[in-house]
Design a protein around this motif. Structure first.
Motif, mmCIF file in Angstrom:
data_model
loop_
_atom_site.group_PDB
_atom_site.id
_atom_site.type_symbol
_atom_site.label_atom_id
_atom_site.label_comp_id
_atom_site.label_asym_id
_atom_site.label_seq_id
_atom_site.Cartn_x
_atom_site.Cartn_y
_atom_site.Cartn_z
ATOM 1 N N VAL C 23 0.845 -1.201 0.000
ATOM 2 C CA VAL C 23 0.000 0.000 0.000
ATOM 3 C C VAL C 23 0.878 1.247 0.000
ATOM 4 O O VAL C 23 2.018 1.214 0.463
ATOM 5 C CB VAL C 23 -0.946 0.065 1.238
ATOM 6 C CG1 VAL C 23 -2.051 -0.959 1.118
ATOM 7 C CG2 VAL C 23 -0.166 -0.089 2.523
ATOM 8 N N VAL C 25 2.518 4.907 -1.912
ATOM 9 C CA VAL C 25 3.543 5.117 -2.936
ATOM 10 C C VAL C 25 4.675 5.951 -2.345
ATOM 11 O O VAL C 25 4.483 6.706 -1.379
ATOM 12 C CB VAL C 25 2.993 5.840 -4.188
ATOM 13 C CG1 VAL C 25 2.031 4.967 -4.964
ATOM 14 C CG2 VAL C 25 2.336 7.150 -3.828
ATOM 15 N N VAL C 26 5.849 5.802 -2.936
ATOM 16 C CA VAL C 26 7.009 6.578 -2.501
ATOM 17 C C VAL C 26 6.950 7.933 -3.197
ATOM 18 O O VAL C 26 7.417 8.105 -4.318
ATOM 19 C CB VAL C 26 8.322 5.852 -2.837
ATOM 20 C CG1 VAL C 26 9.508 6.637 -2.301
ATOM 21 C CG2 VAL C 26 8.312 4.447 -2.252
ATOM 22 N N ALA C 27 6.269 8.861 -2.536
ATOM 23 C CA ALA C 27 6.137 10.218 -3.060
ATOM 24 C C ALA C 27 6.198 11.156 -1.870
ATOM 25 O O ALA C 27 5.897 10.753 -0.742
ATOM 26 C CB ALA C 27 4.815 10.375 -3.800
ATOM 27 N N GLU C 32 5.595 3.814 1.077
ATOM 28 C CA GLU C 32 4.999 2.540 0.688
ATOM 29 C C GLU C 32 5.296 1.515 1.767
ATOM 30 O O GLU C 32 6.351 1.540 2.402
ATOM 31 C CB GLU C 32 5.483 2.061 -0.691
ATOM 32 C CG GLU C 32 6.917 1.605 -0.762
ATOM 33 C CD GLU C 32 7.284 1.020 -2.126
ATOM 34 O OE1 GLU C 32 6.403 0.862 -2.983
ATOM 35 O OE2 GLU C 32 8.479 0.735 -2.327
ATOM 36 N N LYS C 49 13.189 2.381 5.803
ATOM 37 C CA LYS C 49 14.227 3.194 5.157
ATOM 38 C C LYS C 49 13.642 4.588 5.019
ATOM 39 O O LYS C 49 12.584 4.759 4.404
ATOM 40 C CB LYS C 49 14.532 2.651 3.754
ATOM 41 C CG LYS C 49 15.743 1.764 3.679
ATOM 42 C CD LYS C 49 16.021 1.459 2.215
ATOM 43 C CE LYS C 49 17.448 0.971 2.026
ATOM 44 N NZ LYS C 49 17.713 0.672 0.610
ATOM 45 N N ILE C 79 9.226 -0.794 4.839
ATOM 46 C CA ILE C 79 8.727 0.549 4.542
ATOM 47 C C ILE C 79 9.772 1.349 3.770
ATOM 48 O O ILE C 79 10.930 1.434 4.186
ATOM 49 C CB ILE C 79 8.368 1.291 5.851
ATOM 50 C CG1 ILE C 79 7.166 0.612 6.519
ATOM 51 C CG2 ILE C 79 8.093 2.769 5.593
ATOM 52 C CD1 ILE C 79 6.813 1.186 7.881
ATOM 53 N N ASN C 80 9.355 1.905 2.640
ATOM 54 C CA ASN C 80 10.152 2.931 1.957
ATOM 55 C C ASN C 80 9.466 4.261 2.220
ATOM 56 O O ASN C 80 8.393 4.531 1.686
ATOM 57 C CB ASN C 80 10.217 2.662 0.453
ATOM 58 C CG ASN C 80 11.216 1.579 0.108
ATOM 59 O OD1 ASN C 80 12.286 1.479 0.728
ATOM 60 N ND2 ASN C 80 10.876 0.744 -0.857
ATOM 61 N N ASP C 81 10.107 5.064 3.046
ATOM 62 C CA ASP C 81 9.491 6.334 3.442
ATOM 63 C C ASP C 81 9.988 7.467 2.548
ATOM 64 O O ASP C 81 11.100 7.431 2.018
ATOM 65 C CB ASP C 81 9.850 6.624 4.902
ATOM 66 C CG ASP C 81 9.367 8.003 5.334
ATOM 67 O OD1 ASP C 81 8.186 8.313 5.069
ATOM 68 O OD2 ASP C 81 10.171 8.769 5.906
ATOM 69 N N CYS C 82 9.115 8.442 2.376
ATOM 70 C CA CYS C 82 9.526 9.635 1.631
ATOM 71 C C CYS C 82 9.068 10.864 2.412
ATOM 72 O O CYS C 82 8.416 11.752 1.877
ATOM 73 C CB CYS C 82 8.936 9.590 0.228
ATOM 74 S SG CYS C 82 9.732 10.698 -0.949
#
Lengths: 245, 312, 106
Positions: C23, C25-27, C32, C49, C79-82
């Motif tokens: 779920v 998006v990396v924005a 994500e 991250k 988790i890919n955090d932005c």
């Protein structure tokens, strides 16, 4: 290397070309054992706009219609696509796509297509010309790129000197021939002018590549390590999925 | 294994994520992703720039069903790095198109590929490998078309279809576009940066939209179908195109495209702004095209010869 | 980029049968979340991250709260955090656990 020097070195047995509007080069030349090659080009550092793309595409279609199987050599000393609002309004993307498709159709119909970069070529104009050909080589002075480094710095908001440092460690983003070679975009550099005609004749003698081998080349040269493997894994999973459906 | 997908809450194509678009576009429960996020095929280059990675590198590829027929699908996520083509992102699409090219003749194989483009073009942090990927994609796409596979571009996302993505869209058999589906090669900002604001003022939103937007593309024949900004509208348009004729990739089609593009230059080459084109087309509502509701616009587009002469 | 790793036992196994889900998006301001049902028992692992340095304590609090409320036992969460705010992180984690309960019809 000037265009005249390049033509003389490639075709010592003779060539007849002219430059039309929008920097479009067209003509024929003699190579190898008195064989004829179609010569096309985008020259005189001209950006590729809607008129140029359409004119060049028309020449490609003419060659397909009237000279079946004749090899096509494309000489490139250009710019990027023409950056005008009016060209984009008219659908420059369609004109560049059309030119790209014409080159690929020629190749599918058995024409050898070989590009020689002897100056600048960039961005969308590169996709529609040099990168749409079966083989692409450069002579000294060839300078392919996507975007110049100051512009990349502006868009990525990274300092220019940092980008210059990074470019020493990886060929993936910075402009120039030195980076186009290791990733497999450009197959060879033909350094020595006296060898050009022999190199060209040999290249046109080789069997036409039936598959896009640029990812394999980038892998072998160590400049593009992932593309070939990723594409292969997707194909593999697609095959496995089809078996379940 | 098939993927669970979150449906879109609003139904807007523009607002939806790439996964939500797939969820609404395909028949429910039929999507099967290739090299999905658990494979962690992330970009190997973003770390160099201290940028976050995405587990799918901003593109989802797989297969599913559209009204019962098998299709391949690729969807770019325009919100991740502007949906840009990097090495991995591009290679996923290359793999999908090569599969389509090589396996279209088998009984259960999809004979159509849906490309949900949402891209600013080449990812500048990976400019060289991204550009080369676009070239490989176009080659695989054209080879798939020559083998008889239909490739349909669906354009209406946040990032539009710019740069190599704009060229790619025009290489497809057919294009579906919504008003939001801005398409061009050089983006307005790039033109302004290089040529000045007098050439293209990228902050002039109405100018940007009537130059690059979906209505202009549709009227000129840059897209064969116009969709409202709804996922179901894109689905209906894609289905209608698949049921209509798909142009072969051959000399006859490209000769017709040559004539089509030459005629466009002849008729409209002197125009500097979209309303001049609409006037020359003698559109009844030339002054109001930008404001027309989707249905009214669609009627005008369907009656317009240039819009429907779409050999590509 | 900063990486964080948090591991806890949840009260119970995460419901549903879906083997994995994604779920978000990396924005900018978003993230994500990839959930995978790969761990034994009630263990839950969260790998983060993030480009925002120095928020380790906030992450820890948000994730511990999530594990307590949603009992995501057996899940490895990546988790890919932005640069997402804590409420966005909580929302995505909850959405992810819910998606894991949806049947991905085979």
């Amino acid at each position: 290397m000037t265009r005249a020097e390049l033509l003389d070195a490639l075709f010592p047995a003779g060539h007849a070309t002219r430059v039309e509007a929008d920097g479009i080069l067209v003509g024929t030349a003699t190579y190898g054992q008195n064989e004829t090659v179609a010569v096309l080009g985008l020259v005189e550092q001209t950006p590729l706009g809607v008129e140029g793309a359409l004119a060049l595409a028309e020449h490609v279609l003419e060659i397909i219609r009237h000279s079946p199987g004749r090899p096509i050599v494309v000489l490139i000393d250009a710019q990027s696509q023409r950056m005008r609002r009016r060209d984009e309004l008219l659908g420059l993307n369609e004109y560049l796509a059309h030119l790209t498709k014409c080159f690929l159709l020629a190749s599918q119909r058995g024409h050898r297509t070989l590009g020689i970069i002897f100056g600048r070529i960039a961005a969308g104009a590169f996709i529609a010309t040099g990168l749409a050909l079966d083989q692409l080589v450069a002579v000294p002075g060839g300078d392919p790129m996507v975007m110049d480094l100051p512009s990349i710095a502006r868009v990525t908001k990274l300092p220019l000197d940092r980008l210059e440092t990074l470019a020493k460690d990886t060929p993936v983003f910075a402009p120039g021939l030195a980076h186009a070679l290791p990733i497999g975009a450009v197959q060879e550099v033909w350094e020595n002018p006296v060898e050009l005609s022999a190199k060209l004749a040999a290249a046109l003698q080789e069997p036409r590549p039936t598959r896009d081998e640029r990812a394999a080349l980038g892998l072998a040269r160590g400049g593009r390590l992932h593309a070939a493997e990723i594409a292969r894994r997707v194909e593999q999973e697609a095959v496995a999925a089809a078996a379940h459906d | 294994m098939k993927n669970a997908l979150v449906p879109s809450r609003t139904g807007s194509w523009y607002e939806a994520t790439a996964r939500e678009r797939i969820s609404g576009l395909l028949d429910a429960g039929t999507f099967h992703e290739f090299l999905g996020p658990t494979a962690r095929a992330v970009s190997p280059h973003l770390a160099l720039f201290d940028l976050p990675e995405a587990f799918d590198d901003g593109i989802i590829v797989g297969r599913g069903k559209l009204q019962g027929r098998a299709v391949l699908v690729a969807a770019q996520e325009g919100r991740f790095m502007g949906g840009t083509f990097g090495e991995v992102h591009g290679a996923k699409l290359v793999g999908l198109l090569r599969y389509a090219r090589d396996h279209h003749a088998e009984a259960t194989s999809p004979r159509a590929v849906l490309l949900l483009l949402d891209t600013g073009g080449v990812r500048l942090q990976e400019a060289n490998v991204g550009e080369l990927a676009v070239s490989e994609i176009i080659r695989a796409l054209v080879e798939a078309r020559a083998a008889g596979v239909a490739v349909i571009a669906l354009v209406g996302g946040r990032a539009g279809a710019f740069g190599g993505g704009g060229i790619l869209a025009a290489c497809c058999s057919r294009v579906v576009i919504s008003e939001q589906g801005r398409t061009s090669v050089s983006g307005p900002e790039v033109i302004e940066t290089n040529m000045g604001a007098e050439e293209f003022d990228s902050l002039d939103r109405p100018l940007v939209w009537r130059t690059t937007g979906g209505k202009t593309r549709r009227l000129l024949g840059g897209a064969g179908a116009y969709a409202a900004d709804r996922i179901e509208s894109f689905r209906a348009a894609a289905l209608a195109l698949l049921d209509g004729g798909i142009p072969a990739f051959d000399l006859a089609t490209l000769a017709r495209e040559q004539a089509r593009l030459a005629e466009r230059l002849e008729k409209f080459g002197a125009c500097q702004d979209a309303p001049e084109i609409w006037q020359r087309m003698r559109l009844a509502d030339a002054a109001r095209i930008a404001d027309l509701a989707d249905e009214d616009f669609n009627q005008i587009a369907q009656a317009q010869p240039e819009a429907n002469h779409d050999a590509r | 980029m900063e990486t964080l790793f948090i591991q806890r036992d949840a009260a119970q196994r995460a419901p549903g049968k879906s083997p994995h889900a994604l779920v978000g998006v990396v924005a900018s301001g978003n993230l994500e979340v990839l959930l995978e049902r790969v761990l034994d028992g009630v263990r839950c692992e969260v790998h983060v991250k993030t480009p925002a340095a120095g928020f380790g304590e906030v992450w820890r609090a948000v994730i511990e709260d999530f594990i307590e409320r949603h009992a995501p036992g057996g899940l490895r969460i990546s988790i890919n955090d932005c640069g997402a705010r804590p409420d966005t992180v909580s929302l995505r984690l909850a959405q992810g656990v819910r998606l894991m309960t949806m049947e991905a019809s085979e």
